[in-house]
Design an enzyme around this catalytic site. Structure first.
Site, PDB file in Angstrom:
ATOM      1  N   LYS A  81      69.397  69.024  -3.037  1.00 12.99           N
ATOM      2  CA  LYS A  81      70.365  67.981  -3.429  1.00 12.99           C
ATOM      3  C   LYS A  81      69.864  66.604  -2.974  1.00 12.99           C
ATOM      4  O   LYS A  81      69.990  65.619  -3.704  1.00 12.99           O
ATOM      5  CB  LYS A  81      71.743  68.290  -2.833  1.00 12.99           C
ATOM      6  CG  LYS A  81      72.424  69.464  -3.500  1.00 12.99           C
ATOM      7  CD  LYS A  81      72.716  69.168  -4.964  1.00 12.99           C
ATOM      8  CE  LYS A  81      73.237  70.350  -5.723  1.00 12.99           C
ATOM      9  NZ  LYS A  81      73.435  70.082  -7.150  1.00 12.99           N
ATOM     10  N   SER A  85      75.930  66.760  -2.852  1.00 18.05           N
ATOM     11  CA  SER A  85      76.766  67.592  -1.975  1.00 18.05           C
ATOM     12  C   SER A  85      76.773  67.034  -0.565  1.00 18.05           C
ATOM     13  O   SER A  85      75.785  66.415  -0.120  1.00 18.05           O
ATOM     14  CB  SER A  85      76.184  69.006  -1.968  1.00 18.05           C
ATOM     15  OG  SER A  85      76.717  69.754  -0.903  1.00 18.05           O
ATOM     16  N   TYR A  88      69.040  74.586  -0.104  1.00 21.02           N
ATOM     17  CA  TYR A  88      70.014  74.049  -1.061  1.00 21.02           C
ATOM     18  C   TYR A  88      70.266  72.561  -0.802  1.00 21.02           C
ATOM     19  O   TYR A  88      70.160  71.722  -1.702  1.00 21.02           O
ATOM     20  CB  TYR A  88      71.334  74.832  -0.973  1.00 21.02           C
ATOM     21  CG  TYR A  88      72.463  74.160  -1.731  1.00 21.02           C
ATOM     22  CD1 TYR A  88      72.479  74.151  -3.125  1.00 21.02           C
ATOM     23  CD2 TYR A  88      73.498  73.506  -1.064  1.00 21.02           C
ATOM     24  CE1 TYR A  88      73.489  73.510  -3.829  1.00 21.02           C
ATOM     25  CE2 TYR A  88      74.513  72.867  -1.757  1.00 21.02           C
ATOM     26  CZ  TYR A  88      74.507  72.872  -3.132  1.00 21.02           C
ATOM     27  OH  TYR A  88      75.503  72.225  -3.819  1.00 21.02           O
TER      28      TYR A  88
HETATM   29  N1  LIG Z   1      81.533  74.281  -5.721  1.00 22.47           N
HETATM   30  C1  LIG Z   1      81.334  73.482  -4.675  1.00 22.47           C
HETATM   31  O1  LIG Z   1      82.025  73.570  -3.648  1.00 22.47           O
HETATM   32  C2  LIG Z   1      80.240  72.406  -4.723  1.00 22.47           C
HETATM   33  C3  LIG Z   1      80.101  71.526  -3.645  1.00 22.47           C
HETATM   34  C4  LIG Z   1      79.102  70.541  -3.706  1.00 22.47           C
HETATM   35  C5  LIG Z   1      78.296  70.434  -4.825  1.00 22.47           C
HETATM   36  N2  LIG Z   1      78.438  71.317  -5.858  1.00 22.47           N
HETATM   37  C6  LIG Z   1      77.545  71.187  -7.022  1.00 22.47           C
HETATM   38  O2  LIG Z   1      78.351  71.096  -8.186  1.00 22.47           O
HETATM   39  C7  LIG Z   1      77.652  71.641  -9.305  1.00 22.47           C
HETATM   40  C8  LIG Z   1      78.535  72.636 -10.035  1.00 22.47           C
HETATM   41  O3  LIG Z   1      78.916  73.648  -9.123  1.00 22.47           O
HETATM   42  P1  LIG Z   1      79.969  74.794  -9.507  1.00 22.47           P
HETATM   43  O4  LIG Z   1      80.713  75.115  -8.268  1.00 22.47           O
HETATM   44  O5  LIG Z   1      80.707  74.438 -10.738  1.00 22.47           O
HETATM   45  O6  LIG Z   1      78.968  76.004  -9.792  1.00 22.47           O
HETATM   46  P2  LIG Z   1      78.895  77.018 -11.030  1.00 22.47           P
HETATM   47  O7  LIG Z   1      77.872  78.036 -10.655  1.00 22.47           O
HETATM   48  O8  LIG Z   1      80.264  77.481 -11.403  1.00 22.47           O
HETATM   49  O9  LIG Z   1      78.363  76.070 -12.191  1.00 22.47           O
HETATM   50  C9  LIG Z   1      77.000  75.794 -12.402  1.00 22.47           C
HETATM   51  C10 LIG Z   1      76.781  75.870 -13.904  1.00 22.47           C
HETATM   52  O10 LIG Z   1      75.414  75.503 -14.193  1.00 22.47           O
HETATM   53  C11 LIG Z   1      74.827  76.478 -15.054  1.00 22.47           C
HETATM   54  N3  LIG Z   1      73.390  76.460 -14.738  1.00 22.47           N
HETATM   55  C12 LIG Z   1      72.802  76.807 -13.567  1.00 22.47           C
HETATM   56  N4  LIG Z   1      71.465  76.605 -13.639  1.00 22.47           N
HETATM   57  C13 LIG Z   1      71.216  76.105 -14.884  1.00 22.47           C
HETATM   58  C14 LIG Z   1      70.035  75.662 -15.563  1.00 22.47           C
HETATM   59  N5  LIG Z   1      68.842  75.696 -14.975  1.00 22.47           N
HETATM   60  N6  LIG Z   1      70.154  75.216 -16.837  1.00 22.47           N
HETATM   61  C15 LIG Z   1      71.368  75.157 -17.465  1.00 22.47           C
HETATM   62  N7  LIG Z   1      72.519  75.559 -16.863  1.00 22.47           N
HETATM   63  C16 LIG Z   1      72.438  76.019 -15.591  1.00 22.47           C
HETATM   64  C17 LIG Z   1      75.536  77.767 -14.740  1.00 22.47           C
HETATM   65  O11 LIG Z   1      75.529  78.705 -15.799  1.00 22.47           O
HETATM   66  C18 LIG Z   1      76.967  77.262 -14.459  1.00 22.47           C
HETATM   67  O12 LIG Z   1      77.745  77.189 -15.641  1.00 22.47           O
HETATM   68  C19 LIG Z   1      76.352  72.223  -8.744  1.00 22.47           C
HETATM   69  O13 LIG Z   1      75.329  71.269  -8.927  1.00 22.47           O
HETATM   70  C20 LIG Z   1      76.676  72.396  -7.269  1.00 22.47           C
HETATM   71  O14 LIG Z   1      75.502  72.355  -6.478  1.00 22.47           O
HETATM   72  C21 LIG Z   1      79.396  72.297  -5.830  1.00 22.47           C
END
Ligand SMILES: NC(=O)c1ccc[n+]([C@@H]2O[C@H](COP(=O)([O-])OP(=O)(O)OC[C@H]3O[C@@H](n4cnc5c(N)ncnc54)[C@H](O)[C@@H]3O)[C@@H](O)[C@H]2O)c1
Length: 326
Positions: A145, A117, A141
């Site tokens: 990362k 991120s 957070y």
């Molecule tokens: N959405 C954003 O703007 C953004 C920006 C930068 C980075 N990210 C990263 O992208 C990734 C996905 O984010 P997202 O927005 O799709 O979030 P989200 O919450 O929609 O998806 C995360 C998924 O991981 C699953 N999960 C969480 N912990 C788990 C575990 N311990 N074991 C198995 N499954 C688990 C959840 O059920 C969910 O389906 C994350 O790593 C997040 O940190 C997101």
């Protein structure tokens, strides 16, 4: 190749699964459904419900599906929550990754793509953030990362696992309404929520050193982001032992005020924003240099902010039909 997509039932993961299968790769989703929903996983793609903290289960899944690559998206992602519950974030995001890497190396998986991120940079004081900009995260957070990247790179160097750490900037939009982000954690859905309530959207601070005084960010369409994963997967598969750390953004700054103006135009709501005090920890400007991703992956974002807002709004109206104006 067969790719295990952890977090594949989540917002970004569901788009990655579609992009990978559309590119001809086999995909298996591994997700504990803590925030993910099974309906996001397309028919024909196996969904294994399990936690990344469960090493035995991971080992079984990697073997049963002859997995050759992993895209690791499963994590907790809310900055404010991470401040309140740091131990939970370190357990899910760091211990979950350590357990996964243990299983991945034992199974001799060849490649791993890690969701990082822009939060790793903290409060960068530069016009364009390159991958060489110092990483000084300001939340637990962001720390998880950055520490996750360290774990991934160290494991790659020690074992020959090919790795890519993709630092996503501000993700928005959806490929289709049912895949839209259901959380209200970033600007676009936060403005949608206010407008739908009949309340003016809020701007946190209009005295930043930016052209219109509001914070500037780099927004990336989730469809482009998913394509970057496919490109990274291809590069890793073709070059064993490769190590990539890449910004995934558009290299274009858009201010909060500009975003609100565009959201107003797309939604048909015309409620001028109110100005609230600055929020602690909000940098004035965070915009990616997207040059390294273009050079290493041959990838470039194709969708603009208009596409992001319009597709996110379709998803919002699907969940909140009362929000539709016409
Ligand atoms: N959405 C954003 O703007 C953004 C920006 C930068 C980075 N990210 C990263 O992208 C990734 C996905 O984010 P997202 O927005 O799709 O979030 P989200 O919450 O929609 O998806 C995360 C998924 O991981 C699953 N999960 C969480 N912990 C788990 C575990 N311990 N074991 C198995 N499954 C688990 C959840 O059920 C969910 O389906 C994350 O790593 C997040 O940190 C997101």
């Amino acid at each position: 190749m067969t790719w295990l997509i952890t977090g594949g039932a989540g917002y970004i993961g569901a788009h990655v699964v579609r992009a990978m299968t559309a590119a001809g790769e086999r995909a298996v989703v591994y997700d504990d459904l803590s925030t993910g929903v099974p309906e996001r996983v397309p028919g024909g793609v196996p969904l294994v419900v399990g936690s990344t903290l469960d090493g035995e289960r991971l080992a079984r899944v990697l073997a049963e599906h002859s997995v050759t690559g992993v895209v690791h998206l499963a994590a907790k992602k809310q900055v404010g929550e991470s401040v309140e519950q740091p131990l939970r974030y370190y357990r899910e995001n760091i211990e979950g990754l350590r357990v996964l890497l243990d299983a991945v190396t034992a199974a001799q998986v060849a490649s791993l793509v890690f969701s990082s991120s822009a939060a790793v940079y903290g409060m960068p004081d530069v016009a364009l953030v390159t991958e060489e900009t110092p990483c000084l995260p300001i939340s637990p957070y962001g720390e998880t990362k950055l520490a996750g990247e360290w774990l991934v790179r160290a494991t790659g160097r020690a074992t020959g696992l090919s790795t890519a750490c993709l630092r996503y900037f501000n993700v928005a939009g959806a490929a289709s309404p049912e895949l839209a982000d259901t959380g209200v954690f970033n600007l676009v859905p936060m403005v949608f929520e206010k407008l739908t309530e009949g309340a003016p959207p809020r701007v946190f601070g209009d005295d930043y050193p930016t052209p219109d005084g509001t914070c500037v960010r780099d927004y990336i369409h989730v469809v482009d982001l998913a394509e970057a994963h496919v490109a990274a997967a291809r590069v890793l598969s073709a070059s064993p032992g490769r190590e990539l750390t890449l910004n995934i953004g558009r290299g274009e700054g858009v201010s909060v005020r500009e975003m609100i103006d565009r959201i107003t135009a797309v939604t048909g709501y015309d409620l001028p924003p109110t100005v609230a005090p600055r929020r602690p920890g909000d940098p004035a400007r965070v915009v990616a240099s997207a040059d390294r991703a273009a050079a290493e992956l041959g990838w470039k974002a194709r969708h603009d902010v208009q596409d992001m807002i319009a597709s996110a709004w379709e998803g919002w109206v699907r969940l909140h039909p009362e929000a539709a104006r016409s």
